[in-house]
Enzyme design. Structure first.
Site, short mmCIF file in Angstrom:
data_model
loop_
_atom_site.label_atom_id
_atom_site.label_comp_id
_atom_site.label_asym_id
_atom_site.label_seq_id
_atom_site.Cartn_x
_atom_site.Cartn_y
_atom_site.Cartn_z
N TRP A 111 62.45 47.06 83.21
CA TRP A 111 61.63 48.05 83.92
C TRP A 111 60.45 47.42 84.63
CZ3 TRP A 111 63.45 52.45 85.41
CH2 TRP A 111 64.62 52.90 84.79
N ASP B 192 53.15 51.58 82.42
CA ASP B 192 54.32 52.44 82.50
C ASP B 192 54.68 52.80 81.07
OD1 ASP B 192 56.86 53.52 82.56
OD2 ASP B 192 57.78 51.88 83.68
N LYS C 34 62.15 61.33 78.37
CA LYS C 34 62.42 60.64 77.12
C LYS C 34 61.69 61.33 75.96
CE LYS C 34 63.11 56.58 79.96
NZ LYS C 34 64.56 56.39 79.86
#
Lengths: 368, 368
Positions: free
Chosen positions: B101, B175, B199
């Site tokens: 990511w 993030d 999530k």
């Protein structure tokens, strides 16, 4: 329970059948043991929902194979930037300004390309449409932008302009947010169409983009990858995690649209007849009254968004309170034009418009 | 019906209480006669939902008043562009690459500013974290980016780096998509945090951005208005139509989080204890087995995403089939690392991890 009639301009009412099915499937979609919200977008369950939704939308709207259907995020306002980021090539674009939405679009596009107003209905206070033969189109324009239904001002193109016949080879971009799936689209005249789902197709949070394949692959270097049409198309709208639940609800709405019948007509053709009947009933009641007025030219009145004023504006609050008491919700007009607005999208049944017309007459008689 | 346990990495399982409430309110939210999906985002009903959601998130996460909370669209991948569009000022940014990511983030940011990799754990195949004291930070960086939990590789920062102590005045961007609301955040160390909701917070389609006010107002000219943090903040996340239903579900999830208790602890503190217990149970079972292996250093193992391999990979399909038969879903690892992955987000009950551990032991014994 009888649900009230919701005339919101968007997010707007949805078919009751769609909401009932969504409620019933909330904890367990088709025996999967999962809510649609809980599914991996890469799992076979969600992939099947996605593929059905895409295929149903293509079938309903008769979208030719050389167009890609993209499910994106950000709504029409984000597309005002995303379109020029993808297809302007940093060149020039011509805009037809017919109300608030096309005006917002042209302002945003100026960040990315040279914008010209090819035509505007500003002199009529956005109550008419400039005839295509009068549009000042440039030979080198990367695209021509039109908002085919102006939600706030209530003007609608009853026919798409034929740019080729006007001597232009530029692709036509249409913002069809507020009347998508209410009538057929002649795709031979279109290069790209975009619309937020929250008026006629589903919940806010998913944007439908229909784009001719030859327009893909020309994005500016500063275009975010998540909004690069080619990247989105190459990844079947799953480059970033798509708004899965909103796509599912849109898919249920597509299935509902496919079930529509009106005489011999089915699907969008049936929906169009239904919408015409609703719009005629409402405009007729307004035109035959002494209290209400709609200022839009009859040849370009929107079938979806019907703004109207009370000739005596001191009665606005009374009107809205009485409407609410009768289960007729969200009729207040947009602040920029005032008065009232009845949005009568696909999911508004004829009974809702009949109830509104009865109330219009009752209110007028009471205050005569 | 007993629901299966869903270990999807995202979109992921949601609290059953949230889904039940959403189903019950689908056709009529609090007597309004409308589904939340049907409400105008400017109406008092949705405004109240929005304001509660924002206030609950601020309270839960103890977010100071000088941070704005934005509800946006596009997920973490879109933020990879939106962050540098808003705060790089076209200058430079330092990235700590610790997995897929953060690597995606740095690649996208190169479109907008000069990017340097300040540190990377690539030599350990993303199974460790480079100590902050070793990071090569530039004095003039506009920001420093860290992914605080790598969903695919299963590494998590157990403490946020203190950039000031490292001699940097740059704001720290985190993030936190895959562990937001699973543990407290020390906001004194943070300039901006972003995360997709799908999530730990709700359905896909809404992105939470928490941004320090002094970072607003510096967007590049090419930043789309819909993604300009200042424009979004000035319009209370309603410059474009927000993803209303996704915000509503996130709001229900915030209320569920507020109801959590564990001993004296409540809210996020309770959730953290709960998550620690689940993670310890699962890692312990893996570490004490002869069949399963997790390669991540113990000091940076993720509490949320637990990747593991079978030492005998020929049994992967058997393992997954047996798991599914026991109602343990979506355990297949990400294609880039293979093997298995159990995502045990906030909504995964301890009973789900216990069921998984029982199955791990049963499968190992059967194949010993």
């Amino acid at each position: 329970m009888i649900r009230p009639f919701n005339f919101s301009a968007g997010p707007a009412n949805l078919p009751e059948e769609v909401l009932r099915q969504a409620a019933a499937e909330m904890l367990d979609w088709h025996g999967s043991g999962m809510s649609v919200m809980e599914m991996s977008h890469r799992g076979k369950e969600f992939i099947s929902i996605y593929e059905h939704a895409e295929a149903d939308f293509r079938e309903l709207m008769a979208i030719p194979e050389h167009f890609k259907i993209l499910f994106m995020q950000g709504g029409g306002l984000a597309e005002n930037a995303i379109v020029p980021l993808n297809i302007s090539r940093g060149g020039s674009a011509d805009f037809v300004v017919t109300g608030s939405w096309s005006d917002k679009s042209q302002k945003e596009a100026r960040k990315y390309c040279d914008v010209q107003i090819a035509a505007t209905n500003e002199s009529s206070a956005h109550t008419s449409l400039p005839p295509p033969a009068t549009w000042q189109l440039r030979r080198d324009a990367s695209y021509v932008h039109v908002c085919t239904n102006e939600t706030i001002h209530g003007v609608e193109f009853q026919e798409l302009p034929d740019l080729k016949a006007l001597g232009s080879d530029a692709p036509l971009v249409i913002d069809f947010s507020s009347h998508v799936a209410s009538r057929p689209v002649d795709w031979s005249k279109v290069g790209l169409a975009f619309g937020g789902a929250q008026k006629n197709l589903g919940p806010a949070g998913v944007t439908l983009v229909v784009v001719r394949e030859d327009l893909l692959g020309h994005a500016l270097a500063v275009c975010p990858s998540a909004f690069n049409y080619k990247t989105v198309a190459d990844n079947d709208s799953m480059y970033n995690t798509p708004p899965t639940y909103a796509i599912y609800i849109a898919g249920l709405t597509f299935q509902w649209l496919k079930r529509q019948k009106e005489g011999e007509a089915t699907g969008i053709a049936a929906m169009e007849k239904h919408n015409l009947a609703k719009a005629e009933l409402l405009y007729d009641a307004i035109d035959h009254s002494g209290l209400y007025i709609n200022k839009v030219s009859k040849d370009c009145r929107s079938r979806m968004n019907v703004p109207f004023l009370l000739r005596d504006e001191s009665r606005n609050e009374d009107f809205l309170a009485g409407a609410k008491a009768r289960g007729l919700l969200q009729l207040k007009g947009h602040k920029s034009v005032g008065g009232m607005r009845a949005s009568i999208y696909n999911a508004m049944p004829l009974a809702g418009v009949e109830a509104l017309v009865s109330y219009l007459q009752e209110f007028e008689q009471k205050h005569a």
